[in-house]
Design a protein around this motif. Sequence first.
Motif, short mmCIF file in Angstrom:
data_model
loop_
_atom_site.label_atom_id
_atom_site.label_comp_id
_atom_site.label_asym_id
_atom_site.label_seq_id
_atom_site.Cartn_x
_atom_site.Cartn_y
_atom_site.Cartn_z
N PRO A 175 2.61 3.26 7.56
CA PRO A 175 3.92 3.52 6.97
C PRO A 175 4.84 2.30 6.98
O PRO A 175 5.51 2.01 5.97
N ALA A 176 4.85 1.55 8.08
CA ALA A 176 5.74 0.39 8.17
C ALA A 176 5.39 -0.66 7.12
O ALA A 176 6.26 -1.35 6.59
N GLU A 177 4.09 -0.80 6.82
CA GLU A 177 3.67 -1.76 5.82
C GLU A 177 4.14 -1.37 4.42
O GLU A 177 4.27 -2.21 3.54
N ALA A 178 4.41 -0.07 4.24
CA ALA A 178 4.89 0.44 2.95
C ALA A 178 6.41 0.54 2.91
O ALA A 178 6.97 1.05 1.93
N GLY A 179 7.08 0.09 3.97
CA GLY A 179 8.54 0.11 4.00
C GLY A 179 9.14 1.35 4.62
O GLY A 179 10.36 1.56 4.56
N PHE A 180 8.31 2.18 5.26
CA PHE A 180 8.79 3.43 5.86
C PHE A 180 8.86 3.34 7.37
O PHE A 180 7.98 2.76 8.02
N SER A 181 9.90 3.90 7.93
CA SER A 181 10.02 4.01 9.38
C SER A 181 9.07 5.11 9.87
O SER A 181 9.21 6.27 9.47
N PRO A 182 8.10 4.79 10.73
CA PRO A 182 7.19 5.82 11.24
C PRO A 182 7.94 6.96 11.94
O PRO A 182 7.57 8.13 11.80
N GLU A 183 8.99 6.59 12.68
CA GLU A 183 9.76 7.62 13.39
C GLU A 183 10.46 8.55 12.42
O GLU A 183 10.41 9.78 12.56
N ARG A 203 2.34 4.19 -1.69
CA ARG A 203 3.29 3.20 -2.20
C ARG A 203 2.54 1.90 -2.46
O ARG A 203 1.67 1.51 -1.67
N HIS A 204 2.85 1.25 -3.57
CA HIS A 204 2.16 0.04 -3.99
C HIS A 204 0.65 0.27 -4.06
O HIS A 204 -0.15 -0.64 -3.75
N GLN A 258 -1.52 8.01 -9.67
CA GLN A 258 -1.52 6.57 -9.42
C GLN A 258 -1.96 5.81 -10.67
O GLN A 258 -1.44 4.72 -10.96
N MET A 259 -2.88 6.39 -11.43
CA MET A 259 -3.27 5.78 -12.70
C MET A 259 -2.06 5.60 -13.60
O MET A 259 -1.85 4.54 -14.22
N ASP A 266 7.42 7.80 -8.96
CA ASP A 266 8.68 7.07 -8.93
C ASP A 266 8.41 5.59 -9.24
O ASP A 266 8.07 4.82 -8.34
N PRO A 267 8.56 5.18 -10.51
CA PRO A 267 8.30 3.77 -10.85
C PRO A 267 9.26 2.80 -10.18
O PRO A 267 8.88 1.67 -9.87
N GLU A 268 10.51 3.21 -9.96
CA GLU A 268 11.50 2.30 -9.37
C GLU A 268 11.09 1.89 -7.96
O GLU A 268 11.25 0.73 -7.57
N HIS A 269 10.56 2.83 -7.18
CA HIS A 269 10.17 2.54 -5.80
C HIS A 269 8.65 2.42 -5.63
O HIS A 269 8.18 2.22 -4.51
N ASP A 270 7.90 2.56 -6.73
CA ASP A 270 6.44 2.43 -6.72
C ASP A 270 5.80 3.45 -5.77
O ASP A 270 4.92 3.11 -4.98
N ILE A 271 6.25 4.71 -5.90
CA ILE A 271 5.79 5.78 -5.00
C ILE A 271 5.17 6.92 -5.79
O ILE A 271 5.66 7.29 -6.86
N VAL A 272 4.10 7.47 -5.24
CA VAL A 272 3.52 8.72 -5.72
C VAL A 272 3.50 9.70 -4.55
O VAL A 272 3.15 9.33 -3.42
N PHE A 273 3.90 10.94 -4.81
CA PHE A 273 3.85 11.98 -3.78
C PHE A 273 3.20 13.23 -4.37
O PHE A 273 3.52 13.63 -5.49
#
Length: 430
Positions: free
Chosen positions: A33-41, A68-69, A314-315, A388-395
């Motif tokens: 998560p941290a590598e993707a910009g997210f706080s694990p906590e 992400r990414h 992601q595609m 989310d193209p702005e943040h490069d996220i898929v959920f």
Amino acid sequence: MHARLYSILPVLLIILTTPVPAVADGALPTARPAEAGFSPERLGHLDATMQRLVAEQELYGVVTMAARHGKVFHHKAVGMRDQAAGEPMTPDTIFRIYSMTKPIIGVAMMILYEEGKWKLDDPIHKYIPEFRDLKVYAGENKSGDLILKEPDHAPTLRELMTHSAGFTYGAFGNTPVDKLYTEKNVLDANSSLSDMIDKLAGIPLLYQPGTRWVYSVSVDIQGYLVEKLSGRSLPEFLEERIFEPLDMRDTGFYVPEAKRDRFAQLYGWDEEKQMLQPARGDRFGAADYNSPPSLSSGGAGLVSTARDYLRFSQMLLNGGKLGNVRILAPATVVLLRADHLPAGMNVYPGVGFGLDFAVITDPVRAGTLTGKGTYYWGGAAGTWFWIDPEHDIVFIGMIQRMGAGAPGSPLDIRHLTVTALYQALVEPEK
């Protein structure tokens, strides 16, 4: 299985001219998560929210997945796949995705668009002659007969793909037109797509094309168009052009016997007992997903997994490509995820509609933490996703509760997960 008959010459032409796609095999890369910009906590709040919903039996189980990414940083399964049988939810559980079928059909349509088979502002009747003489509902006379008018213009394929062509669903309204959909059983699971078209040809449009957004059978009509334009059955086209190339190995219109032990039990909310109970019925009238259906519903027929749907999403986020497999050109994806509704028309405040996807046009008005241009949809059993193209996220979120998930429903799980995920995105530039 519904399919078109065609001569040997077109078959040979298809074989000779259609490129055989490579396969985007294997798992997507992973990241912490941290590598993707997210706080694990802070990301733990997402897990805690899902666990709370299961503990309170708002849900019996849920699978969530996020990337992400292009790297998966979250994939969790909580609760039970089948509560009564004591079978746990697993990351590879297969779910009924219902209306999350629609974006996949949108991509199928755009594959054919790239091949020059149709244009956005073509009238629908150019490809479905049965729709040439559609009239528009304009009220009732004193005798209770429908008043019908000519359409101001013939409904177009752009309007078909944005639910603004004049069609409806029947199940969500009580107008005389909706009642005709119900009486004619337009989406009869035991019929065919051709039967569906014949029924719709005898029902007036609910409103003048291009004047309203009304959720509808438009994507089932698109499923018929995919068949007609491609010369393949809808299941065959999706398998050959999308599922197999993207290695969506568990996505289809039924669950083979070998995979039944991963198929989620379906539940609905029992108001009298105030608890979840096994849902009555299944495929909007069909008993199960044991075999290929007679009517391959482009609007609601597929089953899938979080893994498969993330690969599809992601595609799109990658501009039409996953690994070494290209499904669409980048410009086509931009066209697909743009807001195509006329000025002043929206789905909700701040939400427009693209080609079979809802689109966030104004995050502030929409009351969301996602980026501008996020596109998404959900299914009747509560499944949901966003890109989310702005943040490069898929959920991707998968649940098994009928009627959950949509804005205004008793359980707005989409809002809960958007908030839980983005409050953990503490380094958005990372």
